[in-house]
Write a protein that holds these residues in place. Structure first.
Motif, short mmCIF file in Angstrom:
data_model
loop_
_atom_site.label_atom_id
_atom_site.label_comp_id
_atom_site.label_asym_id
_atom_site.label_seq_id
_atom_site.Cartn_x
_atom_site.Cartn_y
_atom_site.Cartn_z
N SER A 475 0.86 -1.18 0.00
CA SER A 475 0.00 0.00 0.00
C SER A 475 0.90 1.23 0.00
CB SER A 475 -0.91 0.02 1.23
OG SER A 475 -1.75 -1.12 1.27
N PRO A 476 0.50 2.29 -0.72
CA PRO A 476 1.32 3.51 -0.71
C PRO A 476 1.36 4.13 0.67
CG PRO A 476 -0.79 3.91 -1.79
CD PRO A 476 -0.71 2.43 -1.55
N ASP A 477 2.46 4.79 0.96
CA ASP A 477 2.60 5.42 2.27
C ASP A 477 1.51 6.44 2.52
OD1 ASP A 477 4.77 3.99 3.07
OD2 ASP A 477 6.25 5.42 2.33
N CYS A 478 1.11 6.53 3.78
CA CYS A 478 0.09 7.50 4.16
C CYS A 478 0.68 8.91 4.15
CB CYS A 478 -0.45 7.19 5.56
SG CYS A 478 -1.36 5.64 5.68
N ARG A 479 -0.20 9.87 3.93
CA ARG A 479 0.23 11.26 4.02
C ARG A 479 0.55 11.62 5.46
NH1 ARG A 479 -4.28 14.85 1.42
NH2 ARG A 479 -5.62 13.24 2.29
N VAL A 480 1.22 12.72 5.61
CA VAL A 480 1.60 13.18 6.95
C VAL A 480 0.34 13.42 7.77
CG1 VAL A 480 2.73 15.01 8.25
CG2 VAL A 480 3.73 14.22 6.09
N GLY A 481 0.34 12.91 8.98
CA GLY A 481 -0.80 13.09 9.86
C GLY A 481 -1.83 11.98 9.79
N ILE A 498 -7.01 9.81 8.98
CA ILE A 498 -6.43 10.99 9.61
C ILE A 498 -6.60 10.92 11.12
CG2 ILE A 498 -8.54 12.38 9.45
CD1 ILE A 498 -6.69 14.78 8.77
N CYS A 499 -5.57 11.35 11.83
CA CYS A 499 -5.64 11.37 13.29
C CYS A 499 -6.52 12.54 13.74
CB CYS A 499 -4.24 11.52 13.90
SG CYS A 499 -3.24 10.02 13.75
N ILE A 505 0.42 11.57 15.25
CA ILE A 505 1.03 10.35 14.75
C ILE A 505 2.54 10.52 14.69
CG2 ILE A 505 0.77 11.07 12.32
CD1 ILE A 505 0.38 7.48 13.57
N ASN A 506 3.25 9.54 15.22
CA ASN A 506 4.71 9.51 15.14
C ASN A 506 5.08 8.28 14.32
OD1 ASN A 506 7.47 9.38 15.46
ND2 ASN A 506 7.42 9.88 17.65
N SER A 507 5.26 8.48 13.01
CA SER A 507 5.45 7.35 12.10
C SER A 507 6.73 6.58 12.37
CB SER A 507 5.47 7.86 10.65
OG SER A 507 4.25 8.48 10.34
N THR A 508 7.73 7.21 12.95
CA THR A 508 8.98 6.50 13.21
C THR A 508 8.84 5.51 14.37
OG1 THR A 508 9.71 8.32 14.65
CG2 THR A 508 10.36 8.41 12.33
N GLU A 509 7.94 5.77 15.30
CA GLU A 509 7.75 4.89 16.44
C GLU A 509 6.58 3.93 16.23
OE1 GLU A 509 7.42 7.08 20.04
OE2 GLU A 509 9.45 7.90 19.93
N ASP A 510 5.45 4.46 15.79
CA ASP A 510 4.26 3.63 15.58
C ASP A 510 3.40 4.30 14.53
OD1 ASP A 510 2.09 2.00 15.66
OD2 ASP A 510 1.56 2.36 17.75
N ALA A 511 3.40 3.72 13.34
CA ALA A 511 2.65 4.30 12.23
C ALA A 511 1.20 3.84 12.20
CB ALA A 511 3.32 3.95 10.90
N SER A 527 -2.14 15.97 12.94
CA SER A 527 -0.90 16.53 13.50
C SER A 527 0.16 15.43 13.67
CB SER A 527 -1.18 17.18 14.86
OG SER A 527 -2.02 18.30 14.72
N THR A 528 1.40 15.86 13.63
CA THR A 528 2.52 14.95 13.88
C THR A 528 3.18 15.23 15.24
OG1 THR A 528 4.00 16.46 12.68
CG2 THR A 528 2.99 14.66 11.44
N SER A 529 2.65 16.19 15.95
CA SER A 529 3.16 16.48 17.29
C SER A 529 2.09 17.28 18.03
CB SER A 529 4.47 17.27 17.23
OG SER A 529 4.27 18.53 16.61
N CYS A 530 2.26 17.39 19.31
CA CYS A 530 1.33 18.16 20.15
C CYS A 530 1.98 19.48 20.57
CB CYS A 530 0.93 17.35 21.38
SG CYS A 530 -0.06 15.89 21.00
N HIS A 531 1.12 20.45 20.83
CA HIS A 531 1.59 21.76 21.28
C HIS A 531 1.15 21.96 22.72
CE1 HIS A 531 2.28 22.56 17.03
NE2 HIS A 531 1.03 22.17 16.79
#
Length: 817
Positions: A475-481, A498-499, A505-511, A527-531
């Motif tokens: 499957s093609p990679d998911c878009r960011v987030g 989408i999250c 979502i942290n793709s390097t740890e758990d996609a 989002s890829t991180s929290c604020h």
């Protein structure tokens, strides 16, 4: 054990066959003080052989393998080089006894010859063999079959090509060592290549024997916690249907094919791929065939795609070229009288030395280092040094084995060592690419010792795509987030979702999972991180807070001034009609209620949350009780005294007003105590209404304090009822009207606050709450006490006994009429 039993079962039949093939072959034998056995599959059985009676295999009748003959010659060269050395084994000569081990499981003449001389079969000290170690064999199945026979007498067996993991188990194979990488290391490099190019959907083709099955098992374990998935796998043998295999790979849409097989099996596979017009694939070769000289020159090799591979060290062995030319100039098979086994027949005198030198160099250094390791071990056993060795030492194979395990010597810029499992701790292994010129071009390297290093220069690779790196994904990679939702059993096959807000979502740890933000953080969808949330509360320095606190100070000042004024004019009718001593209680409770207002500001703590409502709830209940009593007294004086004289007399006799106030105070204190015992008010972080903010407040359980709230509501209702009953009292006698008006303002204030609390959830709702509390207190001060202060100060004529008696008499006449 299975291999050992097979060996013993064949023993009788093969011993009968040993003497049936006797032909000369001087390249296979060299006399010396100590002999090293050699097992090289110069020829290879091309298909399974089935016998109906005991029969030895004629190796010379099988296909010739030039690259293996090169290894065979390297052993001869290495022994000769050591014999010519003055530093290693001085005055000691090495000899060899080499056999062409052309079959993996059915060719035993050579090994039986070695072990029979070595007193395994003939237990006689007179027949003690000079064979101190064995170099080889090449393949894993050959090693697995032969090893049990050699292990019995602890004869060191140094393989230059066997990679199967089971051979590292020293309990089963105590005298086995190897100079080539084990399968686990090759698999590690292959997986690193897959991860480097982000190839997640791959096929794995392997030879159907111990070697290939072990590699498949290691590969599946290694990719368990990675993003690499096994799309297809099958074992290769002589009956493999290559057309069906490639059709199934194409059906799985796998564009990367890993081939773990010996050279002859890989040649059959790749040639079939060319013939079947398999295109646009990436092929990853293991070290057994990555440096193949035949396939890269095939005209159709460009059509199948791109070939990468892991190779054995490519080293130039100094002096080997000269050795080959001098060796081939000698007359072969010159000792015709000497009897030899049929697996010591080469019939290769016509070979061109250039062809041998240019053959696949794979495992050449492995053979070279294996012979040198044995020589260094013997050197240490014989205590060699200062140009001589101790000839009085009887050398047993187990003594050589002990020194082999401790090997540590330099050889061609490498330091030869073995780990506790007998696996090599040396070697610089190139990563190669078959370029368009038909050569294996080095594009990177991997090194395991002393630390793991891995490098690939992608710019050197000429992809079949003529540009971008090919992809191989289920499957093609998911878009960011976006997070992956697995479809089926393969984690590489998924859909993307989408999250939601409040997650990331942290793709390097758990996609595959959206991670919830902490309570102190926020995020938007995808989002890829929290604020960090902005923490908000009303500080003491806020303008609104300052104004309200000024209002509190003014109110306390007014209460104090009113108390002084009432004390001075205590015996006047206005003070008496306002409640007399009860006025001071009301004014004192109003002042104490003001304490609550200060704790609506600043950062909430448990004490702040308690004091935010405790003084107000407790003392405001006393205020309301006082006004209830005062309203009742007003009605009682003008309307009920005459109609209910007994009730009036009882009220006056037992000081009913103070009894009611005391009951109200005690009840409220009891309700508050019960509420605290259930749950103490504590700070609360409100994160519900604003995604990017934390509104600090107090978490008050209203159900726990419902008794206190109901009591205040009940007192307010009673007060309103009694004061409303006095709405038709004398026009200028307005205590009841003033109380009614104060209660209307009180109700209106809290309705406004409740509406604001529903519509607005920001930090300033606490300011509104504080204002509602202050307004509730001001309502009584402004509309009940200040008018009376005005009369005392500015209209003293209305503050006389005669004036009040006149109002009462006029009202009495009106009622009687």
């Amino acid at each position: 054990m299975k291999h050992f039993l097979v060996s013993l079962c064949l023993l009788e039949s093969l011993l009968h066959a040993l003497t049936q093939c006797i032909v000369p072959g001087s390249e296979f034998h060299l006399e010396g003080d100590y002999l090293i056995g050699g097992l090289f599959n110069v020829h290879q059985v091309s298909s399974p052989i089935y016998h109906y009676r005991p029969e030895a295999i004629d190796c010379s009748s099988q296909p010739f393998i030039l690259s293996n003959y090169r290894k065979f010659q390297l052993m001869r060269f290495t022994v000769e080089e050591i014999n010519n050395s003055t530093k290693l084994l001085p005055n000691v000569s090495l000899g060899y006894e080499i056999f062409d081990h052309c079959s993996e499981t059915q060719n035993f003449p050579g090994i039986l010859n070695l072990i029979s001389i070595n007193s395994l079969i003939q237990h006689s000290p007179k027949n003690l063999s000079k064979v101190i170690s064995v170099v080889g064999p090449f393949t894993s199945p050959e090693s697995m079959t032969i090893a049990p026979l050699l292990m019995v007498d602890l004869i060191p067996m140094v393989s230059y090509g066997a990679g199967v993991s089971a051979l590292s188990e020293k309990v089963k194979f105590p005298s086995f060592l190897r100079t080539a990488l084990p399968n686990k290391d090759i698999i590690e490099v292959v997986v690193k290549i897959l991860q480097h190019f982000k190839w997640h959907w791959v096929a794995f083709l392997h030879i159907d024997n111990d070697y290939g099955n072990d590699a498949l098992e290691l590969f599946m374990k290694r990719i368990t916690d990675t993003e690499v998935c096994l799309a297809y796998t099958t074992g290769l043998n002589d009956d493999t249907n290559y057309a069906l295999t490639f059709k199934q790979i194409e059906a799985q849409r796998a564009h990367v094919i890993i081939v773990f097989a010996p050279e002859w099996s890989a040649e059959a596979l790749i040639e079939s791929a060319i013939e079947l017009n398999v295109t646009n694939k990436v092929w990853i070769a293991d070290d057994a065939w990555s440096l193949n000289k035949k396939l890269p020159k095939n005209k159709g090799i460009k059509n199948i795609g791109t070939v990468l591979g892991v190779a054995e060290p490519i080293m130039t062995i100094p002096g080997f070229r000269d050795f080959m030319f001098s060796s081939k100039n000698q007359t072969q098979c010159e000792n015709a009288e000497q009897e030899r086994f049929c697996n010591q027949i080469c019939d290769c005198s016509s070979l061109n030395p250039e062809d041998v030198i240019a053959a696949d160099p794979s495992f050449s250094f492995s053979v070279y280092s294996a012979v040198y390791a044995i020589a260094h071990a013997l050197h240490n056993v014989l205590q060699c040094g200062a140009g001589r060795c101790n000839g009085n030492i009887t050398v047993y194979p187990y003594m050589v084995l002990a020194e082999l395990k401790k090997s540590n010597f330099p050889l061609l810029h490498e330091n030869i060592q073995f780990d506790k499992n007998g696996d090599p701790k040396f070697g610089f292994h190139p990563i190669i690419f078959w370029n368009h010129s038909g050569d294996a071009e080095e594009i990177g390297f991997t090194k395991f010792y002393p630390s793991f290093d891995f490098f690939i220069n992608t710019s050197k690779i000429q992809w079949f795509t003529k540009g971008a790196v090919p992809t191989s994904l289920c499957s093609p990679d998911c878009r960011v987030g976006y997070a992956k939702t697995q479809n089926g059993i393969h984690k590489c096959c998924f859909t993307c979702e989408i999250c939601p807000k409040g997650t990331y979502i942290n793709s390097t740890e758990d996609a595959y999972n959206c991670i919830k933000c902490k309570e102190t953080e926020w995020s938007t969808p995808g989002s890829t991180s929290c604020h960090l949330r902005v923490v908000e509360y009303v500080p003491f320095t806020d303008r609104g807070a300052i104004l309200i606190m000024i209002g509190v100070c003014i109110l306390v000042g007014l209460a104090l001034a009113t108390s002084v004024l009432f004390a001075i004019n205590y015996n006047t009718p206005v003070v008496r009609s306002a409640g007399g001593p009860m006025c001071f209680l009301i004014l004192g409770c109003i002042s104490l209620c003001n304490v609550s207002v200060f704790f609506f500001f600043g950062k909430p703590t448990i004490p702040f949350c308690i004091l935010r409502f405790l003084p107000f709830f407790l003392f405001y209940a006393v205020c309301l009780a006082c006004f209830v009593v005062r309203s009742f007294q007003i009605v009682c004086i003008f309307k009920m005294a005459a109609k209910f004289p007994k009730l009036h007399s009882w009220w006056m006799k037992y000081h009913g007003q103070w009894l009611v106030i005391t009951v109200a105070f005690v009840s409220q204190a009891l309700f508050i105590f019960i509420g605290f015992s259930q749950e103490i008010p504590k700070p609360y972080n409100d994160t519900f209404w604003y995604p990017d903010k934390i509104i600090l407040g107090c978490d008050t359980n209203l159900s726990a304090f419902s008794g206190s709230v109901i009591l205040l509501a009940f007192l307010s209702a009673l007060c309103f009822i009694f004061s409303y009953m006095g709405k038709d009292l004398p026009k200028n006698y307005n205590e009841a009207k003033a109380i009614t008006f104060c209660l209307l303002l009180l109700i209106l204030t809290w309705i406004i606050y409740a509406t604001a609390a529903i519509l607005y959830h920001g930090p300033y709702i606490h300011t509104v709450n504080a204002f509602a509390v202050l307004s509730s207190l001001y309502s009584f001060m402004l509309w009940y006490f200040l008018p009376k202060c005005y009369i005392i100060i500015f209209q003293p004529q209305r503050n006389t006994q005669q004036y009040f008696q006149g109002l009462i008499q006029n009202y009495t006449k009106t009622i009687s009429q």
